[in-house]
Design an enzyme around this catalytic site. Sequence first.
Site, PDB file in Angstrom:
ATOM      1  N   HIS A   1       0.835  -1.209   0.000  1.00 34.29           N
ATOM      2  CA  HIS A   1       0.000   0.000   0.000  1.00 34.29           C
ATOM      3  C   HIS A   1       0.863   1.249   0.000  1.00 34.29           C
ATOM      4  CE1 HIS A   1      -3.342   2.689   1.524  1.00 34.29           C
ATOM      5  NE2 HIS A   1      -2.271   3.352   1.958  1.00 34.29           N
ATOM      6  N   GLU A   2       1.806   1.309   0.933  1.00 35.66           N
ATOM      7  CA  GLU A   2       2.613   2.519   1.070  1.00 35.66           C
ATOM      8  C   GLU A   2       3.521   2.737  -0.135  1.00 35.66           C
ATOM      9  OE1 GLU A   2       2.300   4.926   3.193  1.00 35.66           O
ATOM     10  OE2 GLU A   2       0.633   3.881   4.135  1.00 35.66           O
TER      11      GLU A   2
ATOM     12  N   HIS B   1       1.820   4.373  -3.027  1.00 38.68           N
ATOM     13  CA  HIS B   1       1.741   5.841  -3.018  1.00 38.68           C
ATOM     14  C   HIS B   1       2.871   6.433  -3.857  1.00 38.68           C
ATOM     15  CE1 HIS B   1      -1.606   6.699  -0.419  1.00 38.68           C
ATOM     16  NE2 HIS B   1      -1.118   5.995   0.584  1.00 38.68           N
TER      17      HIS B   1
ATOM     18  N   TYR C   1      -3.948  14.896  -2.899  1.00 44.35           N
ATOM     19  CA  TYR C   1      -4.314  14.205  -1.667  1.00 44.35           C
ATOM     20  C   TYR C   1      -5.388  14.979  -0.898  1.00 44.35           C
ATOM     21  CZ  TYR C   1      -3.320  10.688   1.913  1.00 44.35           C
ATOM     22  OH  TYR C   1      -3.403   9.635   2.796  1.00 44.35           O
TER      23      TYR C   1
ATOM     24  N   GLU D   1      -5.735   6.912  -2.024  1.00 46.16           N
ATOM     25  CA  GLU D   1      -5.734   5.883  -0.976  1.00 46.16           C
ATOM     26  C   GLU D   1      -6.265   4.554  -1.498  1.00 46.16           C
ATOM     27  OE1 GLU D   1      -4.688   5.423   2.131  1.00 46.16           O
ATOM     28  OE2 GLU D   1      -3.614   7.310   1.991  1.00 46.16           O
TER      29      GLU D   1
ATOM     30  N   ASP E   1      -8.989  14.752   7.876  1.00 41.54           N
ATOM     31  CA  ASP E   1      -8.329  13.716   7.084  1.00 41.54           C
ATOM     32  C   ASP E   1      -8.293  14.107   5.607  1.00 41.54           C
ATOM     33  OD1 ASP E   1      -7.159  11.255   6.371  1.00 41.54           O
ATOM     34  OD2 ASP E   1      -9.107  10.253   6.197  1.00 41.54           O
TER      35      ASP E   1
ATOM     36  N   HIS F   1      -9.161   8.665   3.812  1.00 40.80           N
ATOM     37  CA  HIS F   1      -9.102   7.286   4.300  1.00 40.80           C
ATOM     38  C   HIS F   1     -10.493   6.696   4.537  1.00 40.80           C
ATOM     39  CE1 HIS F   1      -4.948   8.510   5.470  1.00 40.80           C
ATOM     40  NE2 HIS F   1      -4.675   7.249   5.217  1.00 40.80           N
TER      41      HIS F   1
END
Length: 353
Positions: free
Chosen positions: A170-171, A174, A185, A194, A268, A273
């Site tokens: 996932h990271e 990005h 974002y 996301e 957020d 998210h």
Amino acid sequence: MTTQNHGIFCGIVPPHVLDRLAQSEDPRHHEPARSTLEHDGALRTRRRVTALQTTAAPSAGTPSDSPRRTIYDAQHRATQPGKKVHSEGEAPSKDATVNRANAGLGATFELYLKVYGRHSIDDAGLPLDATVHYGQGYNNAFWDGSQMVFGDGDGDIFLDFTIPVDVIGHELTHGVTQHTANLEYYGQSGALNESVSDVFGSLIKQYALGQTTDQADWLIGQGLLGPGIDHGVALRSMKAPGTAYDDDVLGKDPQPATMDDYVRTSRDNGGVHINSGIPNRAFYLVAGALGGHAWERAGKVWYATLTGGQLASDAQFADFARLTAATARTLYGEGDEVQAVLKAWSQVGVPTS
């Protein structure tokens, strides 16, 4: 290719989860959460300032069919990168966290290369660096624009962040988004950012395990929640957004599964998210309808949409939906793939025309 660095801090644990923990009366819960929030806030500010001053340099790596991984140990300090403890090709470490980080970087590299022909995160052989044992009881993992960073968790609410390979995937994804569509974002484009990371994080896990769509759990961060959580299985569920946890400590998973429950919030970054549950569910439905291995037809549609040059950085859900339908048509003609895409977006309430 030169990519703009918007100074975005992308952590795997959503702010609403850390906010909830920070308000707990139990110091075992609020102390690590407050420390993590404070630290993440400082990192967010630092990245924003740095981004205003610099533009990321063009990739200077040499594309190779082998990854170039280096693992560093922050030794429980909030410093990067830390002490180098493992380089590409070395024997496994005595530290299981180092080995998991190395394996997760490798699993991510392999999916992108073998399935999509992509050479590392930037498609130009970017070395894959990661820092482990970051901070004290640090409850997050993040991509900082150039490398991965993993906290050990507090051992009660969260365990070691190298445990779920989908968190690593996932990271790192990005970074792929940063070097391709560079989705802003905030709001729906941020939720797409996301969601793309959840999609490919899940695909990396499924590919590593050789799972078909019906064998996969479609959970993000399964295995990350610690013994202090009684009613929770993961951070998010792509199959059933809003059901990953419902716990006295964590609260209730707020993700919507359709546009009927879309959350409008200024927190957020506009709910990136939270509302990512909607495109997550759409991908799950496409993959389920097509069956087999999700990284093949469904994954190829999403990858080609992300990297094809047509996706605007401020794309909304409907823009992404229309493009996935057009991409499916280009790749596969008027067949099951197009119908699966159209039906999935319809089911989550996002128009494709």
